[in-house]
Enzyme design. Structure first.
Site, PDB file in Angstrom:
ATOM      1  CG  ASP A 149      -1.809   1.211   1.270  1.00 30.15           C
ATOM      2  OD1 ASP A 149      -2.903   1.161   0.692  1.00 30.15           O
ATOM      3  OD2 ASP A 149      -1.394   2.220   1.871  1.00 30.15           O
ATOM      4  CB  ALA A 181      -3.080   1.889  -2.260  1.00 30.28           C
ATOM      5  CG  ASP A 182      -3.149  -2.860   0.566  1.00 32.62           C
ATOM      6  OD1 ASP A 182      -2.669  -2.996  -0.562  1.00 32.62           O
ATOM      7  OD2 ASP A 182      -2.518  -3.100   1.609  1.00 32.62           O
ATOM      8  CB  ILE A 183      -9.289  -0.044   1.229  1.00 27.70           C
ATOM      9  CG1 ILE A 183      -8.855  -0.524   2.613  1.00 27.70           C
ATOM     10  CG2 ILE A 183     -10.794   0.111   1.161  1.00 27.70           C
ATOM     11  CD1 ILE A 183      -9.087   0.470   3.722  1.00 27.70           C
TER      12      ILE A 183
END
Length: 183
Positions: A149, A181-183
């Site tokens: 992320d 960013a991961d979400i």
């Protein structure tokens, strides 16, 4: 989930992913009623178990886990498995034969080295949906890189607009607190 078990009731998901992006995808499928089995590494489980603060402590104070882990692992069953070991890989192949979906987020080509890539598993289960989450895709100049992320935030410019102004103590690019960013 609805009273009938959710729109994905009856679907079997193998979640081999780690940290946030993949586990969040698996958790979403579990929330929709899928039977999700989280495959974790032997001897420690997912790295996210120990990524904090913040922490959640069990009522008897015998266990402390990351709140991130608690958030993206709800609704899943867990199994530790060493797929790098031939016996563990064979167990995983047996699970794949009965699965509908497999989620993984290893570096490109990692599972293929163990005979567990898409082509290998599709021969066992042609209807398998194989979801490979990577930071930079399967091909291209960065395909072999890890995509965490904070790296994506930096490369995408998010960190340039987050943090303290130039001239202040601690100024400069800063990671957003939530793994956006991961979400």
């Amino acid at each position: 989930k609805s009273a009938s078990g959710g729109i994905l009731a009856g679907m079997k998901v193998l979640d081999l992913s780690r940290v946030v992006a993949g586990p969040l995808a698996g958790q979403t499928l579990a929330d929709l009623g899928a039977d999700v089995v989280k495959i974790e590494r032997v001897g420690g489980g997912d790295d996210l178990r120990t990524l904090g603060p913040p922490w959640v402590t069990s009522p008897d104070e015998s266990l402390e886990q990351s709140t991130y882990f608690q958030t993206v692992y709800r609704g899943k069953r867990s199994l530790t498995l060493d797929f790098a070991n031939p016996e563990g890989a064979e167990i995983l192949r047996g699970l794949v034969a009965e699965a509908d979906i497999l989620i993984e987020n290893f570096r490109t080509g990692t599972l293929a080295r163990y005979g567990l890539g898409y082509e290998d598993l599709a021969r066992i289960n042609p209807r398998l949906i194989y979801c490979s989450i990577t930071g930079f895709g399967q091909t291209g100049p960065y395909a072999d890189r890890s995509g965490y992320d904070y790296l994506v935030q930096a490369m995408g410019g998010q960190m340039a607009v987050t943090g303290l102004p130039d001239g202040m103590t601690g100024a400069g690019p800063m990671r957003v607190g939530v793994p956006i960013a991961d979400i």
